[in-house]
Design a protein around this motif. Structure first.
Motif, PDB file in Angstrom:
ATOM      1  N   CYS A  50       0.821  -1.213   0.000  1.00 48.26           N
ATOM      2  CA  CYS A  50       0.000   0.000   0.000  1.00 48.26           C
ATOM      3  C   CYS A  50       0.853   1.260   0.000  1.00 48.26           C
ATOM      4  O   CYS A  50       0.666   2.160  -0.802  1.00 48.26           O
ATOM      5  N   ASP A 107       3.204  -6.650   5.964  1.00 48.92           N
ATOM      6  CA  ASP A 107       3.343  -8.002   6.520  1.00 48.92           C
ATOM      7  C   ASP A 107       3.466  -9.030   5.401  1.00 48.92           C
ATOM      8  O   ASP A 107       4.214  -9.999   5.519  1.00 48.92           O
ATOM      9  N   GLY A 108       2.788  -8.812   4.286  1.00 46.78           N
ATOM     10  CA  GLY A 108       2.920  -9.751   3.170  1.00 46.78           C
ATOM     11  C   GLY A 108       4.344  -9.776   2.644  1.00 46.78           C
ATOM     12  O   GLY A 108       4.939 -10.835   2.451  1.00 46.78           O
ATOM     13  N   GLY A 109       4.904  -8.600   2.449  1.00 48.31           N
ATOM     14  CA  GLY A 109       6.259  -8.479   1.904  1.00 48.31           C
ATOM     15  C   GLY A 109       7.334  -8.859   2.906  1.00 48.31           C
ATOM     16  O   GLY A 109       8.510  -8.954   2.547  1.00 48.31           O
ATOM     17  N   TYR A 133       5.322  -2.859   8.648  1.00 48.07           N
ATOM     18  CA  TYR A 133       4.034  -2.400   9.209  1.00 48.07           C
ATOM     19  C   TYR A 133       3.032  -3.525   8.990  1.00 48.07           C
ATOM     20  O   TYR A 133       2.737  -3.914   7.869  1.00 48.07           O
ATOM     21  N   ASN A 135      -0.389  -4.910   9.036  1.00 48.86           N
ATOM     22  CA  ASN A 135      -1.833  -4.656   9.049  1.00 48.86           C
ATOM     23  C   ASN A 135      -2.608  -5.958   8.863  1.00 48.86           C
ATOM     24  O   ASN A 135      -3.806  -5.968   8.643  1.00 48.86           O
ATOM     25  N   ALA A 137      -2.771  -8.414   6.600  1.00 47.41           N
ATOM     26  CA  ALA A 137      -3.231  -9.014   5.333  1.00 47.41           C
ATOM     27  C   ALA A 137      -2.563  -8.286   4.165  1.00 47.41           C
ATOM     28  O   ALA A 137      -1.880  -7.280   4.353  1.00 47.41           O
ATOM     29  N   MET A 139      -3.230  -5.916   1.894  1.00 46.15           N
ATOM     30  CA  MET A 139      -4.285  -4.914   1.731  1.00 46.15           C
ATOM     31  C   MET A 139      -4.271  -4.309   0.326  1.00 46.15           C
ATOM     32  O   MET A 139      -5.322  -4.102  -0.281  1.00 46.15           O
ATOM     33  N   ASN A 140      -3.069  -4.060  -0.161  1.00 48.94           N
ATOM     34  CA  ASN A 140      -2.932  -3.404  -1.460  1.00 48.94           C
ATOM     35  C   ASN A 140      -3.658  -4.139  -2.573  1.00 48.94           C
ATOM     36  O   ASN A 140      -4.166  -3.538  -3.511  1.00 48.94           O
TER      37      ASN A 140
END
Ligand SMILES: Cc1ncc(C[n+]2csc(CCOP(=O)(O)OP(=O)(O)O)c2C)c(N)n1
Ligand code: SF4
Ligand SMILES: [Mg+2]
Lengths: 316, 393
Positions: A50, A107-109, A133, A135, A137, A139-140
């Protein structure tokens, strides 16, 4: 440490006008990057997420410091390259000023696709602060589950259905994995506590070597919350012990904040649309399991911190 | 001092890297390119270079670190093969699209599966659309010379593209051949200093690298890359001329071997060209008008120049050492395209050979010349596409 008022007077690293959602708390920490410490040139790198997408839509950029993004899973590696070139040019006398390097991922990355490159960067000992950071999930790309997604949360790949209550099983504890890298500094921080966060950023940046900060960062559409609720939910995440604030300096645990009273995790969960479906008697076992996991994790950290105190008492 | 020495192809590349003394080398081992980084690590350990090495945890990270380091503002090199480059895939495109003049030795090796460590060109040919300049070499000397020229080509301001310096795994990388190793200082002087463009480390003029680029700009950036790749053709020629002036060895975009009066020509890439030349010499003794066109620059591809070189040729056999399943070989496709506008088109057909390192002997090359002789005499290409030396074929 400068006060928040003093810090606010310094030039921030990140300008307004970016395209993050209204109420997104992520810019709280990006604005801090240049404000917590003096005397260093700060260079940042970003994984795809994001923040990356919303801050750099060509030909605009919210970044007032040098900033580089190359891909989703590799900010540990690409910033290893930047940091190493700095050392190479310094050795060859082409650069004299002191620099510090920040890598940022969601968190994904970080927990998932970028775990390997993060691990490599930390293990090799680059002078790099990695900030995740979290969040909870992806999100992007529209709120898909990651290994940081908490149990029971609905995401677009762990939807609620007749056969499912949402994300199954426990989330990964990345902070502990980072502690196992035997680096000088690992911390969990939260976006709601700028004093604690800025102190941690300062420590991480000023440390000579790799450092990792895991930052709780609520997400408006992902958590299904109102735009004015991000900071409050981060606070409750800490009060319920879902997200303990602690730091590990040279392997020694220290809890930075102990909640004054026991707040059940449901007080945090049921303010969020992603857990709403669990607020029914038939899902009490899921909620209980969640509560138990939170306690187990908190107790583990308490034991680590206590053993540090015990050991130092023995020495004294 | 310049000296003649016996050295493996991989060793030649590490010597070249030692002379170039890049600022940063991120690297990860894979057969058959491992020797390049092992030798180079020793040069670092012995203080023969003052390069900062990053011993990354994967090739994806190797290329990511190359991009970060290059964008930071310095000269960057690495080496890999096969699966290593396949793992870099995403980052190959990002390196070229972010216009980073990274130089990479690619020791060609077959892609898995089945896993195989020997030479073919499936790795680099698969990456032919990745926006990298690709230079190929018949032997150690050419590979070394290409490596010395690569930074100069990559770093030209109207190019700023990464370069892949390719050679065949084992056949060249592990074979000891004699070659001319040029004088260290002469090489350094030839290459010159690195000039950075908008370096990430410039905090006084902070730049944003790797922005999100949507419908309103993306295609312009792609076209800019296309133009840079076109400019690369001139850059390769110019740098090769400068190289010839200083070091005496002449290189073009491709090598024409006895094709001036040739009727029948083989077009090929890399080490097999050595054997083809031997066979041509033998047949020429007997008065057979055969020749070879050896590709040096596959990207950019010299279409017009090749068409002109083949003007009087009657039949062309294109040898591909990689497959494009469901299509003709990648080299053949380019050659046919190059010939489409020629006023008098030669007959042209495609043979796949050498996948996974299968040898092509001189007798096999004689067979090719016999076959294209028959095709020319009968005026008919019997088989447009075929495998050479394959069971059940
Ligand atoms: C190799 C690759 N796979 C998938 C994607 C698509 N993608 C881009 S960002 C993203 C999710 C990012 O999630 P996270 O790191 O948690 O950051 P957030 O968006 O939540 O801020 C995904 C799946 C990609 N860009 N590259
Ligand atoms: S989707 Fe969530 S993390 Fe992304 S910008 Fe919006 S609030 Fe922030
Ligand atoms: Mg996320």
């Amino acid at each position: 440490m400068p006060s928040l008022q003093e810090m606010a007077k310094k030039e921030g690293a990140f300008a307004g006008g970016h395209r993050m959602c209204a109420g997104c708390p992520v810019p709280i920490f990006t604005k801090m990057l240049t404000r917590v410490t003096d005397g260093y040139e700060i260079v940042a790198g970003n994984a795809t997420c994001c923040l990356e997408v919303a801050s750099s839509i060509f030909p605009y950029s919210a970044w007032k410091i040098p900033w580089i993004h190359t891909a989703f899973e590799n900010v540990g590696a690409s910033m290893s390259g930047v940091e190493t070139m700095y050392r190479a040019l310094k050795k060859r006398g082409k650069i004299t000023k002191p620099y510090k390097f920040i890598a940022i991922g969601g968190d994904g990355g970080t927990y998932d696709i970028g775990l390997q490159s993060l691990s490599g960067a930390m293990e090799r000992g680059h002078d790099l602060v990695y900030i995740c950071y979290d969040n909870g999930a992806y999100m992007n790309t529209g709120v898909q589950r990651s290994s940081a997604t908490p149990m029971g949360a609905t995401t677009t790949t762990t939807p609620m259905g007749e056969q499912s209550y949402g994300r199954q099983g426990n989330r990964k504890d990345l902070s502990r994995i980072m502690v196992a890298h035997n680096i000088g500094y690992v911390a969990q921080a939260s976006i709601h506590d700028p004093v604690d966060l800025s102190e941690k950023l300062k420590k991480a940046i000023e440390l000579d070597g790799p450092a990792f900060i895991n930052l709780l960062s609520p997400c408006i559409p992902g958590w299904k919350i109102a735009p004015d609720m991000a900071v409050e939910l981060a606070r409750l995440g800490v009060e319920t012990k879902y997200w303990p604030l602690y730091e590990v300096i040279d392997g020694e645990y220290k809890i930075n904040y102990t909640p004054k009273k026991e707040v059940p995790v449901t007080e945090w969960m049921f303010l969020q649309g992603r857990f709403k479906h669990l607020n029914k008697p038939e899902y009490s076992d899921v909620v209980d399991a969640f509560q138990k996991d939170v306690e187990r994790n908190w107790n583990w950290i308490v034991r680590q911190a206590a053993s540090v105190e015990l050991l130092s008492a023995e020495v004294n | 001092m310049s000296k003649v020495l016996a050295i493996t192809g991989a060793g030649a590349m590490s010597e070249g890297m030692r002379q170039i003394n890049p600022d940063v080398v991120p690297a990860f081992p894979i057969t058959p390119s491992t020797q390049v980084i092992e030798d180079f690590s020793q040069f670092v350990a012995d203080g023969k270079v003052d390069t900062e090495m990053i011993t990354v945890e994967s090739e994806h990270s190797a290329m990511s670190a190359c991009i970060g380091a290059a964008a930071a503002g310095g000269r960057v090199m690495t080496a890999t093969s096969s699966a290593g480059m396949a793992l870099m895939w995403e980052m190959l495109y990002i390196a070229s699209s972010m216009r980073q003049p990274v130089v990479m030795t690619l020791i060609n090796r077959a892609l898995s599966a089945p896993i195989n460590i020997h030479a073919d060109h499936s790795d680099s040919m698969g990456a032919r659309d990745a926006g990298w300049i690709q230079l190929y070499a018949e032997n150690n000397q050419e590979a070394y010379d290409n490596l010395i020229m690569a930074p100069k080509i990559a770093e030209k301001m109207d190019v700023r593209l990464p370069v892949m310096v390719c050679m065949d795994g084992f056949i060249i990388s592990h074979c000891v051949q004699t070659m001319q190793l040029e004088d260290d200082d002469k090489v350094k002087k030839f290459i010159g200093g690195f000039e950075s463009t908008y370096p990430v480390l410039d905090t006084e003029n902070p730049s944003t690298w790797g922005a999100l680029d949507l419908q309103d700009y993306y295609i312009e950036h792609k076209r800019a890359q296309h133009i840079a790749m076109k400019n690369a053709k001139d850059a390769i020629k110019k740098v090769s001329e400068e190289f010839a002036d200083i070091f005496g060895r002449k290189y073009e975009l491709f090598e024409s071997y006895r094709i001036d009066d040739a009727e029948r020509v083989i077009i090929a890439i890399n080490s097999v060209c050595g054997e083809i030349k031997e066979v041509i010499d033998e047949r020429r003794e007997a008065g057979d008008k055969v020749g070879l066109l050896k590709i040096r620059s596959f990207r950019p591809f010299p279409y017009e120049e090749i068409a002109a070189a083949l003007e009087r040729v009657k039949i062309v056999t294109v040898l591909d050492r990689s497959e494009s399943m469901g299509a003709y070989g990648p080299l053949f496709t380019e050659i046919r395209t190059a010939l489409f506008d020629a006023p008098e088109k030669p007959m042209v057909y495609n043979r796949i050979f050498g996948l996974g390192g299968r040898e092509l002997f001189m007798s096999d090359i004689h067979d090719i010349f016999e076959e294209n002789k028959t095709y020319l005499e009968t005026g008919k290409v019997e088989k447009m596409f075929d495998y050479l030396k394959v069971r059940g074929g």
